[in-house]
Design a protein around this motif. Sequence first.
Motif, short mmCIF file in Angstrom:
data_model
loop_
_atom_site.label_atom_id
_atom_site.label_comp_id
_atom_site.label_asym_id
_atom_site.label_seq_id
_atom_site.Cartn_x
_atom_site.Cartn_y
_atom_site.Cartn_z
N ASP A 63 0.82 -1.22 0.00
CA ASP A 63 0.00 0.00 0.00
C ASP A 63 0.85 1.27 0.00
N LEU A 64 2.05 1.18 0.54
CA LEU A 64 2.95 2.33 0.61
C LEU A 64 4.05 2.23 -0.44
N ASN A 65 3.82 1.39 -1.45
CA ASN A 65 4.77 1.22 -2.55
C ASN A 65 6.14 0.77 -2.03
N ILE A 66 6.11 -0.12 -1.04
CA ILE A 66 7.35 -0.71 -0.51
C ILE A 66 7.22 -2.22 -0.68
N PRO A 67 7.63 -2.75 -1.84
CA PRO A 67 7.46 -4.18 -2.08
C PRO A 67 8.30 -5.04 -1.13
N ASN A 89 6.45 -21.83 -0.75
CA ASN A 89 6.31 -20.57 -1.48
C ASN A 89 5.81 -19.44 -0.58
N ILE A 90 5.16 -19.79 0.52
CA ILE A 90 4.67 -18.76 1.45
C ILE A 90 5.83 -17.93 1.98
N PHE A 91 7.02 -18.54 2.08
CA PHE A 91 8.15 -17.90 2.75
C PHE A 91 9.13 -17.25 1.78
N THR A 92 8.79 -17.26 0.49
CA THR A 92 9.65 -16.64 -0.52
C THR A 92 9.53 -15.13 -0.46
N LEU A 93 10.66 -14.44 -0.43
CA LEU A 93 10.64 -12.98 -0.38
C LEU A 93 10.02 -12.42 -1.66
N PRO A 94 9.26 -11.32 -1.55
CA PRO A 94 8.65 -10.71 -2.73
C PRO A 94 9.70 -10.02 -3.61
N GLN A 95 9.30 -9.69 -4.82
CA GLN A 95 10.17 -8.94 -5.72
C GLN A 95 10.39 -7.53 -5.16
N GLY A 96 11.59 -7.04 -5.32
CA GLY A 96 11.91 -5.70 -4.84
C GLY A 96 13.31 -5.68 -4.24
N ASP A 97 13.73 -4.50 -3.82
CA ASP A 97 15.07 -4.33 -3.24
C ASP A 97 15.02 -4.70 -1.76
N CYS A 98 15.13 -5.99 -1.49
CA CYS A 98 14.98 -6.47 -0.11
C CYS A 98 16.19 -6.13 0.76
N GLN A 99 17.29 -5.69 0.15
CA GLN A 99 18.46 -5.32 0.94
C GLN A 99 18.45 -3.84 1.34
N LYS A 100 17.48 -3.11 0.84
CA LYS A 100 17.35 -1.70 1.24
C LYS A 100 16.73 -1.63 2.63
N LYS A 101 17.36 -0.87 3.51
CA LYS A 101 16.88 -0.78 4.88
C LYS A 101 15.50 -0.11 4.94
N PHE A 121 10.60 6.60 9.45
CA PHE A 121 9.89 7.82 9.07
C PHE A 121 9.54 7.83 7.59
N GLY A 122 10.29 7.12 6.77
CA GLY A 122 9.93 6.94 5.37
C GLY A 122 9.72 8.24 4.62
N LEU A 123 10.74 9.09 4.54
CA LEU A 123 10.59 10.38 3.87
C LEU A 123 11.04 10.35 2.41
N GLU A 124 11.24 9.13 1.89
CA GLU A 124 11.69 9.01 0.51
C GLU A 124 10.57 9.40 -0.45
N GLU A 125 10.97 9.67 -1.70
CA GLU A 125 10.02 10.13 -2.70
C GLU A 125 8.91 9.13 -2.96
N TYR A 126 9.27 7.79 -2.91
CA TYR A 126 8.29 6.79 -3.33
C TYR A 126 7.09 6.70 -2.41
N ASP A 127 7.18 7.21 -1.18
CA ASP A 127 6.03 7.05 -0.29
C ASP A 127 5.42 8.38 0.13
N ARG A 128 5.67 9.41 -0.64
CA ARG A 128 5.06 10.72 -0.33
C ARG A 128 3.55 10.71 -0.54
N LYS A 129 3.02 9.69 -1.17
CA LYS A 129 1.58 9.61 -1.37
C LYS A 129 0.84 9.21 -0.10
N SER A 130 1.58 8.80 0.90
CA SER A 130 0.94 8.42 2.16
C SER A 130 0.12 9.58 2.70
#
Length: 274
Positions: free
Chosen positions: A150-154, A237-249, A253-262
Motif C-alpha cells: 500500500d505504501l509502494n514498498i514491495p 512458497n509462502i516464505f519466498t521474499l517478494p520482488q523488490g530491493d529487499c536489501q534496502k533498509k 519515518f519513510g521520507l523518501e520520494e516513493y512514499d510521499r503519497k501516504s
Amino acid sequence: SSGINAEYGGILILPSPFRFRAFHSILALFLSFFVFPVHLHCYSFISHNNPTKMKNMLLFAIVLSASVYSVFSADPVKPQWPQEFSLPFGLNDDFGLHNKSAVLYYNYDKLQSQMIDYITNCFPLVRYDSSFHPCKMYFNPTGIYVSLPDLNIPCCLFVDGVGTIPPDFLHGFNFSGKIEPAYDFYGNLHKTYLWQGVDDFKYWTDVNTTFDVQFQDGLSTVRWNFGNMNVSSQDVNIFTLPQGDCQKKCEFFGLEEYDRKSPFYDPFLRFLGL
C-alpha cells in the motif's frame, strides 16, 4: 491481572508462593497430627526391638517429604512449537488496535523461516504509519524483511541477521510463579502460566493444553492473542521474499520520494517542522 487475588471461573487463583505456603501448611498439619504421633507412639517399641527398621522408617518419611515438595514446587515444563504450522492471532495494543486479524506461518525443519501476514493492520513499530496498512513480515536465517504494498514498498530489510524463532520459543523466558487468566483470539478465557522475559516481554500458555494464549511484545504494549494452531505442512512458497530491493533498509519515518503519497506524510512533516 496481578495474579495475587485474581478470580478465574469462580476459583481463587493464588500466585505460586502463596500456593506453596498453603501446601506446606497442610503438609505440616498432616505430619503433626497423623505421622509424627504414630512415630512417637511406636518409637519406643521399634527402636528397642528393631533399630534398623526404625531408621528405615525415618529415612522413608524424609524421602517422601522431599519428593512431595519437589513435585509441588517444580516449574511447569516449557512447551515447544511443532516444526511446521499456521497460527491465527489478533493484534492488539493500547493505541487503537483491537484484535486485528493476522496469521503466523512457520516452517522450521525445511527452511528455518516464518512469515507473518498482518491482514489488515501491520505491526506498528515497522514504520510510523504502518499500523494503518496491511503488511507481511518475513523471517529467515539472513534477517527480517517487510512488504508494504500500500505504501509502494514491495520489500525492505527491517532487521539484519535476526532470524526465525526456534521451536523452543520460551527459551528466553522463565516461569513467573503466577497463574493468570488470559483471553485468546476468540475471546475465550484461559487459565494460564505466565512466562516472564527481559524488558517486560511476557507469554501466557494454557495450564491444561500448553497451547499459546497471549504474547506481549515488551514495553511496546503490542499483544498477540492466539487462536487455534493448525499443525500441518506449510507451502514453501509462502516464505519466498517478494520482488523488490529487499536489501534496502526499512526507514521508520519513510521520507523518501516513493512514499510521499501516504496520507500521513504532510501532517507528519508539519509536525516535525520539515
